[in-house]
Design a protein around this motif. Structure first.
Motif, PDB file in Angstrom:
ATOM      1  N   CYS A  70     -35.847 -12.678   2.702  1.00 25.35           N
ATOM      2  CA  CYS A  70     -34.641 -12.860   2.203  1.00 25.35           C
ATOM      3  C   CYS A  70     -33.740 -14.124   2.839  1.00 25.35           C
ATOM      4  CB  CYS A  70     -33.626 -11.457   2.352  1.00 25.35           C
ATOM      5  SG  CYS A  70     -32.172 -11.434   1.569  1.00 25.35           S
ATOM      6  N   SER A 106     -30.307 -16.531   1.942  1.00 28.25           N
ATOM      7  CA  SER A 106     -29.155 -16.493   1.044  1.00 28.25           C
ATOM      8  C   SER A 106     -28.768 -15.656   0.018  1.00 28.25           C
ATOM      9  CB  SER A 106     -28.987 -18.303   0.685  1.00 28.25           C
ATOM     10  OG  SER A 106     -28.846 -18.857   1.503  1.00 28.25           O
ATOM     11  N   ASP A 107     -29.147 -14.285   0.409  1.00 25.36           N
ATOM     12  CA  ASP A 107     -29.303 -13.392  -0.505  1.00 25.36           C
ATOM     13  C   ASP A 107     -30.216 -13.091  -1.683  1.00 25.36           C
ATOM     14  OD1 ASP A 107     -27.173 -12.133   0.909  1.00 25.36           O
ATOM     15  OD2 ASP A 107     -25.468 -12.455  -0.410  1.00 25.36           O
ATOM     16  N   VAL A 132     -27.882 -20.244  -3.705  1.00 21.66           N
ATOM     17  CA  VAL A 132     -27.453 -18.804  -3.229  1.00 21.66           C
ATOM     18  C   VAL A 132     -27.721 -17.998  -4.572  1.00 21.66           C
ATOM     19  CG1 VAL A 132     -25.330 -17.469  -3.032  1.00 21.66           C
ATOM     20  CG2 VAL A 132     -25.591 -19.745  -1.748  1.00 21.66           C
ATOM     21  N   TRP A 171     -31.162 -11.048  -9.522  1.00 19.38           N
ATOM     22  CA  TRP A 171     -32.191  -9.955  -8.631  1.00 19.38           C
ATOM     23  C   TRP A 171     -33.128  -9.104  -9.606  1.00 19.38           C
ATOM     24  CZ3 TRP A 171     -27.298 -10.874  -7.744  1.00 19.38           C
ATOM     25  CH2 TRP A 171     -26.458 -11.403  -6.387  1.00 19.38           C
ATOM     26  N   ALA A 224     -33.369  -5.551   2.927  1.00 22.99           N
ATOM     27  CA  ALA A 224     -32.027  -6.299   2.883  1.00 22.99           C
ATOM     28  C   ALA A 224     -31.697  -6.101   4.553  1.00 22.99           C
ATOM     29  CB  ALA A 224     -30.966  -5.828   2.209  1.00 22.99           C
ATOM     30  N   ASP A 258     -26.929  -9.522   7.082  1.00 22.60           N
ATOM     31  CA  ASP A 258     -26.577 -10.833   6.753  1.00 22.60           C
ATOM     32  C   ASP A 258     -27.252 -11.250   5.566  1.00 22.60           C
ATOM     33  OD1 ASP A 258     -25.467 -11.180   9.145  1.00 22.60           O
ATOM     34  OD2 ASP A 258     -27.216 -11.362  10.343  1.00 22.60           O
ATOM     35  N   CYS A 259     -28.161 -10.736   4.851  1.00 26.90           N
ATOM     36  CA  CYS A 259     -28.850 -11.025   3.687  1.00 26.90           C
ATOM     37  C   CYS A 259     -29.239  -9.816   2.602  1.00 26.90           C
ATOM     38  CB  CYS A 259     -30.186 -11.636   4.221  1.00 26.90           C
ATOM     39  SG  CYS A 259     -30.897 -12.679   2.631  1.00 26.90           S
ATOM     40  N   ALA A 260     -28.605  -9.871   1.572  1.00 26.24           N
ATOM     41  CA  ALA A 260     -28.630  -8.700   0.532  1.00 26.24           C
ATOM     42  C   ALA A 260     -29.577  -9.199  -0.393  1.00 26.24           C
ATOM     43  CB  ALA A 260     -27.333  -8.511  -0.163  1.00 26.24           C
ATOM     44  N   THR A 261     -30.609  -8.172  -0.891  1.00 29.14           N
ATOM     45  CA  THR A 261     -31.597  -8.343  -1.789  1.00 29.14           C
ATOM     46  C   THR A 261     -31.190  -7.845  -3.170  1.00 29.14           C
ATOM     47  OG1 THR A 261     -33.059  -6.784  -0.837  1.00 29.14           O
ATOM     48  CG2 THR A 261     -33.316  -8.967  -0.191  1.00 29.14           C
ATOM     49  N   ARG A 276     -24.397  -7.771  -3.846  1.00 30.24           N
ATOM     50  CA  ARG A 276     -23.229  -7.297  -3.032  1.00 30.24           C
ATOM     51  C   ARG A 276     -22.413  -6.161  -3.633  1.00 30.24           C
ATOM     52  NH1 ARG A 276     -23.947  -8.589   2.397  1.00 30.24           N
ATOM     53  NH2 ARG A 276     -25.057 -10.824   2.566  1.00 30.24           N
ATOM     54  N   SER A 324     -26.681  -2.501  -1.914  1.00 28.58           N
ATOM     55  CA  SER A 324     -27.863  -3.250  -1.678  1.00 28.58           C
ATOM     56  C   SER A 324     -28.296  -3.195  -0.217  1.00 28.58           C
ATOM     57  CB  SER A 324     -27.582  -4.705  -2.310  1.00 28.58           C
ATOM     58  OG  SER A 324     -26.455  -5.429  -1.506  1.00 28.58           O
TER      59      SER A 324
END
Length: 214
Positions: free
Chosen positions: A48, A50-51, A112, A116, A159, A162-165, A168, A172
């Motif tokens: 992951c 930057s998301d 960014v 997804w 996830a 710091d990083c969402a897959t 947001r 997630s």
């Protein structure tokens, strides 16, 4: 005279036997079988950044006999019922490495995430869907194909705070404190527990002081 005739016969026999033995040796010769090409050392993993979900890969082809017929490398992801092929590029001197977006993911000009797998926007809101390669987030198998091919362990990246897959605010990632990793729901209980512990220590110290003064 007999000795001369016998010697001549032996010499003739040796001359005839020599080529036969040589021919037999040639017929019985079996050259070494060429080594089949191998992708040993090839790896792929999800990450992951930057998301956005990415796939990092490193392909290594070993082919001393030059038997492979193509330098194009492809990542094939399958769930059994679904399959997607992701082109990775062409090997140069038997090597290739880099990163590609996970199928169904997308990023903006700054890298960014803005899309997804398994999610789509409906009237401005993100909603989960069975489409857009949503199946790749579950149980999958993967292999990298050149000529030959090799199975690689690969799964959708997890996830973190710091990083969402995923989008947001859409469950997630768990609500968390980046510095402590503590769940936000547990924080009030933790603070209360800490305060109670400090009060208990204070009471114990006060009791000991009173006893010593008595």
């Amino acid at each position: 005279m007999r000795k001369i005739i016998f010697a001549a016969a032996v010499s003739a026999a040796l001359l005839v036997a020599g080529p036969i033995s040589a021919a037999s040796a040639v017929e019985g010769y079996s050259p070494d079988e060429p080594t089949n090409p191998s992708l040993s050392g090839t790896v792929a993993d999800g990450e992951c950044m930057s998301d956005a979900p990415w796939i990092n890969y490193s392909v290594e082809l070993t082919d001393p006999a030059g038997l492979h017929t193509s330098d194009a490398a492809t990542l094939v992801i399958s769930s059994g019922a679904n399959v997607v092929s992701v082109p990775l590029g062409s090997l140069v001197d038997g090597e290739l490495s880099g990163s590609v977006l996970w199928p169904g993911a997308s990023v903006d000009a700054n890298g960014v995430a803005n899309g997804w797998p398994g999610w789509e926007q409906v009237d401005g809101d993100w909603v989960q869907t069975n489409g857009n390669f949503g199946w790749t987030r579950g149980a999958i198998s993967a292999k990298i194909v050149v000529n030959p091919e090799i199975v690689v362990p690969l799964s959708y990246p997890a996830a973190s705070g710091d990083c969402a897959t995923a989008p947001r605010g859409q469950n997630s990632v768990p609500a968390s404190l980046p510095l402590t990793g503590m769940d936000a729901a547990v924080l009030p209980l933790s603070i209360a527990g800490g305060a109670a512990a400090l009060i208990g220590v204070g009471l114990l110290v006060a009791q000991r002081r009173r006893r010593s003064q008595a």
